[in-house]
Scaffold this motif. Structure first.
Motif, PDB file in Angstrom:
ATOM      1  N   ASP A 106       2.146  12.200  22.691  1.00  0.00           N
ATOM      2  CA  ASP A 106       1.083  13.895  22.374  1.00  0.00           C
ATOM      3  C   ASP A 106       1.368  14.338  23.786  1.00  0.00           C
ATOM      4  OD1 ASP A 106      -0.326  13.114  19.949  1.00  0.00           O
ATOM      5  OD2 ASP A 106      -1.364  12.074  21.034  1.00  0.00           O
ATOM      6  N   THR A 107       1.780  13.518  25.083  1.00  0.00           N
ATOM      7  CA  THR A 107       1.877  13.555  26.881  1.00  0.00           C
ATOM      8  C   THR A 107       3.003  14.473  26.780  1.00  0.00           C
ATOM      9  OG1 THR A 107       0.562  11.958  27.655  1.00  0.00           O
ATOM     10  CG2 THR A 107       2.478  12.417  29.002  1.00  0.00           C
ATOM     11  N   TRP A 108       4.026  14.489  25.644  1.00  0.00           N
ATOM     12  CA  TRP A 108       5.504  14.084  25.390  1.00  0.00           C
ATOM     13  C   TRP A 108       5.392  15.904  25.400  1.00  0.00           C
ATOM     14  CZ3 TRP A 108      10.421  11.886  23.705  1.00  0.00           C
ATOM     15  CH2 TRP A 108      11.522  12.944  24.084  1.00  0.00           C
ATOM     16  N   ALA A 109       4.119  16.233  24.025  1.00  0.00           N
ATOM     17  CA  ALA A 109       4.633  17.528  23.352  1.00  0.00           C
ATOM     18  C   ALA A 109       3.778  18.429  24.325  1.00  0.00           C
ATOM     19  CB  ALA A 109       3.345  17.292  21.872  1.00  0.00           C
ATOM     20  N   TYR A 117       6.536  17.406  18.934  1.00  0.00           N
ATOM     21  CA  TYR A 117       6.910  15.418  19.727  1.00  0.00           C
ATOM     22  C   TYR A 117       5.427  15.275  19.714  1.00  0.00           C
ATOM     23  CZ  TYR A 117      11.456  18.298  21.998  1.00  0.00           C
ATOM     24  OH  TYR A 117      12.186  18.341  21.888  1.00  0.00           O
ATOM     25  N   SER A 118       5.049  15.676  19.363  1.00  0.00           N
ATOM     26  CA  SER A 118       3.445  14.487  18.836  1.00  0.00           C
ATOM     27  C   SER A 118       3.119  13.183  17.928  1.00  0.00           C
ATOM     28  CB  SER A 118       2.261  16.157  18.111  1.00  0.00           C
ATOM     29  OG  SER A 118       3.074  16.365  17.005  1.00  0.00           O
ATOM     30  N   ASN A 380      -4.929   6.054  32.169  1.00  0.00           N
ATOM     31  CA  ASN A 380      -6.284   5.221  31.536  1.00  0.00           C
ATOM     32  C   ASN A 380      -6.888   5.213  29.912  1.00  0.00           C
ATOM     33  OD1 ASN A 380      -7.225   4.186  33.972  1.00  0.00           O
ATOM     34  ND2 ASN A 380      -8.216   6.192  34.641  1.00  0.00           N
ATOM     35  N   HIS A 381      -5.926   5.668  29.486  1.00  0.00           N
ATOM     36  CA  HIS A 381      -6.076   5.843  28.091  1.00  0.00           C
ATOM     37  C   HIS A 381      -5.774   4.549  27.635  1.00  0.00           C
ATOM     38  CE1 HIS A 381      -4.856   7.541  24.706  1.00  0.00           C
ATOM     39  NE2 HIS A 381      -5.338   8.889  24.563  1.00  0.00           N
ATOM     40  N   GLU A 382      -6.383   4.837  26.557  1.00  0.00           N
ATOM     41  CA  GLU A 382      -6.673   3.700  25.352  1.00  0.00           C
ATOM     42  C   GLU A 382      -5.184   2.580  24.968  1.00  0.00           C
ATOM     43  OE1 GLU A 382      -9.252   3.930  22.337  1.00  0.00           O
ATOM     44  OE2 GLU A 382      -8.575   5.599  21.308  1.00  0.00           O
ATOM     45  N   THR A 383      -4.402   3.904  23.973  1.00  0.00           N
ATOM     46  CA  THR A 383      -2.888   2.728  24.299  1.00  0.00           C
ATOM     47  C   THR A 383      -2.273   2.477  25.334  1.00  0.00           C
ATOM     48  OG1 THR A 383      -2.229   5.182  23.644  1.00  0.00           O
ATOM     49  CG2 THR A 383      -4.101   4.405  22.316  1.00  0.00           C
ATOM     50  N   VAL A 384      -2.508   3.472  26.220  1.00  0.00           N
ATOM     51  CA  VAL A 384      -1.204   3.032  27.771  1.00  0.00           C
ATOM     52  C   VAL A 384      -0.879   1.438  28.366  1.00  0.00           C
ATOM     53  CG1 VAL A 384      -0.412   4.717  29.690  1.00  0.00           C
ATOM     54  CG2 VAL A 384      -1.523   5.464  27.373  1.00  0.00           C
ATOM     55  N   VAL A 550       8.658  11.396  29.726  1.00  0.00           N
ATOM     56  CA  VAL A 550       8.177  10.029  30.139  1.00  0.00           C
ATOM     57  C   VAL A 550       8.849   8.891  29.736  1.00  0.00           C
ATOM     58  CG1 VAL A 550       5.917  11.397  29.219  1.00  0.00           C
ATOM     59  CG2 VAL A 550       6.777   9.923  27.474  1.00  0.00           C
ATOM     60  N   LEU A 551       8.491   8.377  30.587  1.00  0.00           N
ATOM     61  CA  LEU A 551       8.909   6.290  29.937  1.00  0.00           C
ATOM     62  C   LEU A 551       7.918   6.391  29.455  1.00  0.00           C
ATOM     63  CD1 LEU A 551      10.805   4.582  32.075  1.00  0.00           C
ATOM     64  CD2 LEU A 551       9.327   4.019  33.372  1.00  0.00           C
ATOM     65  N   VAL A 552       8.231   5.904  28.196  1.00  0.00           N
ATOM     66  CA  VAL A 552       7.533   5.790  26.823  1.00  0.00           C
ATOM     67  C   VAL A 552       7.008   4.361  27.362  1.00  0.00           C
ATOM     68  CG1 VAL A 552       7.878   5.474  24.638  1.00  0.00           C
ATOM     69  CG2 VAL A 552       7.924   7.211  25.402  1.00  0.00           C
TER      70      VAL A 552
END
Length: 578
Positions: A106-109, A117-118, A380-384, A550-552
């Motif tokens: 989502d950040t890539w998008a 890229y979402s 700080n995002h919950e999935t990162v 982004v560095l996924v």
């Protein structure tokens, strides 16, 4: 042989093969040429699941790159392995298939202003690429792995899954991790990797799956040439019309797609006259397009390993009796060659993985708070995750003899290895020209630990893992007989002592990213646009890890596959090939 095609793809790794996989869906059958620098790489014995830790040592399958001396890592030159041959790095990597966090995509998008890229669209492409095998050993509690079918593909050419037989201490280790407060995650590829999971790998039934599995299914409108390294792109004015390989010119009526990877795509661009003017001029390369960001923005993440000798009867595998006997290994290889089963489909085949958030001690640190606000929000995002660890890495196969001076080689088979990975490093490196010869690799400088945030994250991730599990879990501590590799003072070490341990054993994860970064047209650091087109020329695209902005939050082979497939889909639409 024809020398003119509709499309030319340079590179047969996950990205290049996936561009081809998408184009192969076209009923209009465009003529496509794939050029690979290495060999056919069709020896099935190189796909033994339990030996995938050794394949990178095959010199004919590895470009054998090294970094320049790393200023912040005791001036060490580090291995920078890249696959050479059909399948690219998927044929020599360690098999982890982790897609990362939904928020990465989502950040890539958002960065590219392109919803392709979402996460929902990216996940849809993963499903087309993958056949996921959910089988677990009989009697396994579903709490350890219960992936939902809707999150995975069932008809793609890449076969993923779990090992059918596990080492004896795997489930007990998962239980110890759970006792230490780490939540079990039944599926790290759901879009939220946080927690402890069984690692999904690009292996099935003891056999490694590589990008070569895609290439082997291509229709007859595709031509694959091996031993064909590309030196440069051929232009007519500012339109790409072909490539040069070993003195032969191949022409594309529509497009050239570079999928040579984050280390070699910038080399081809520079030797084609696209790159930083000062570097091109220094080596006498005519400047076609000044592109100062080509080769810049190199991102990579480091890892290191903690190794502990375990007491008999503790959560120690019986791996010692296998790895300690050449006869046992030879017999196991014969069994694998016969039916794909046996110890080489067990030992070193199933790992546990943890994607973790660090404590408030880290997120409230000066180094964290000094980051730009947008980067803090991302972290700080919950999935990162902030860090990763894996268990059951057969570290004695990866490191050379003598790498662990505290223990003899005979003792090195009875151990527990816990490898830690630093996530979201802020250091930015570069890949720069060092010769006018297009066959000479670039100079690679990832600049590990150059940024203060990375040093803080490395020290804190190691300290927290030591505190919470290695020393904090009473059962694990009681079962530890000695330290093979770890900081002498453990969690009580100072920040600098923890960093010194990192510096001693740090290696690259080979997650090189960003050297031809994707962005919006007009942005200073954008080399390609969201359609993979090189900005400033026509007929040339880049589709590999060099473009990913982004560095996924995972191991990057999965990202390379989906990047190539996304480019292929865009080509299908733009050229009305469906």
């Amino acid at each position: 042989m024809a020398t003119e095609y509709d499309f030319i793809i340079v590179g047969s790794g996950p990205a290049g093969a996936s561009v081809a996989f998408a184009l192969a869906q076209s009923p209009k059958k465009p003529k496509v040429l794939i050029l690979e620098a290495g060999s056919r790489n069709d020896d099935r014995n190189l796909r033994v699941s339990g030996q995938r830790w050794l394949t990178f040592l095959q010199k004919d399958l590895n470009f054998g790159y090294k970094t320049c001396p790393q200023q912040n890592v005791a001036s060490r030159e580090l291995d920078y392995s890249r696959g050479k041959g059909l399948g690219g790095s998927s044929a020599i990597n360690f098999g982890a298939f982790t897609v990362g966090a939904s928020h990465d995509y989502d950040t890539w998008a958002k960065l590219t202003d392109d919803e392709d890229y979402s996460w929902p669209r990216i996940q849809g492409r993963f499903k087309k690429l993958i056949t996921f095998h959910r089988d677990l050993p009989a009697g396994t509690d579903p709490k350890y792995a219960s992936p939902l079918a809707e999150n995975h593909g069932s008809s793609g050419p890449l076969h993923l899954g779990y090992a059918k037989e596990w080492e004896e201490d795997l489930v007990p280790t998962l239980d110890l991790l759970s006792q230490s407060g780490y939540a079990l995650n039944p599926d790290h590829n759901s879009g939220n990797p946080i927690g402890v999971s069984l690692l999904i790998t690009s292996t099935h039934d003891g056999l490694r799956s590589t990008a070569n599995d895609i290439l082997s299914e291509l229709p007859d409108n595709f031509t694959v040439l091996t031993s064909s390294p590309v030196q440069n792109v051929i232009f007519s004015g500012k339109k790409a019309i072909g490539v040069s390989s070993n003195g032969t010119s191949y022409f594309a009526s529509r497009e050239v797609i570079l999928s040579a990877g984050a280390l070699d795509t910038p080399r081809i661009l520079m030797h084609s006259g696209i790159g930083p003017t000062d570097q091109l001029t220094k080596f006498g390369i005519p400047v076609l397009l000044p592109a100062p960001r080509v080769g810049q923005n190199l991102r990579d993440r480091p890892f290191m390993s903690l190794v502990y000798r375990r007491k008999p009867g503790s959560t120690a595998s019986k791996r010692g009796s296998f790895y300690g006997s050449q006869a046992a290994q030879d017999s196991a290889l014969a069994q694998w060659q016969n039916d794909g089963t046996g110890p080489w489909s067990k030992y070193g085949c199933q790992l546990a993985v943890g994607f973790l958030k660090l404590s408030e001690r880290f997120t409230s640190s000066r180094e964290f708070r000094s980051l730009p606000e947008g980067e803090q929000e991302f972290l700080n995002h919950e999935t990162v995750p902030h860090m990763e660890f894996v268990t059951h890495f057969p570290v004695h196969m990866y490191f050379p003899p003598g790498a662990f001076p505290r223990v003899s080689e005979e003792q090195l088979v009875d151990y527990s290895c816990l490898s830690l990975f630093l996530y979201n490093p802020q250091s930015r490196g570069e890949a720069t020209l060092q010769s006018s010869d297009p066959d000479v690799p670039l100079r690679f400088d990832p600049r590990f630990f150059a940024h203060e945030f990375d040093r803080r994250a490395a020290a804190d991730s190691l300290r927290e893992f030591l505190e919470r599990f290695v020393e904090g879990n009473e059962e694990f501590r009681r079962g530890t007989e000695g330290v093979i590799a770890g900081p002498e003072k453990g969690a009580k070490s100072s920040d600098e002592e923890l960093l010194d341990f990192w510096r001693e054993g740090l290696g690259s994860t080979f997650h090189m990213t960003g050297t031809a970064k994707m962005g919006k047209r007009g942005e200073e650091d954008a080399v390609v646009d969201s359609a993979f087109r090189v900005i400033g020329v026509e007929g040339l695209r880049v589709a590999d890890m060099s473009v990913v902005p982004v560095l996924v939050s995972g191991h990057t082979q999965a990202v390379a596959y989906v990047t190539g497939y996304t480019c292929g889909e865009k080509l299908l639409k733009e050229y009305d090939l469906l």
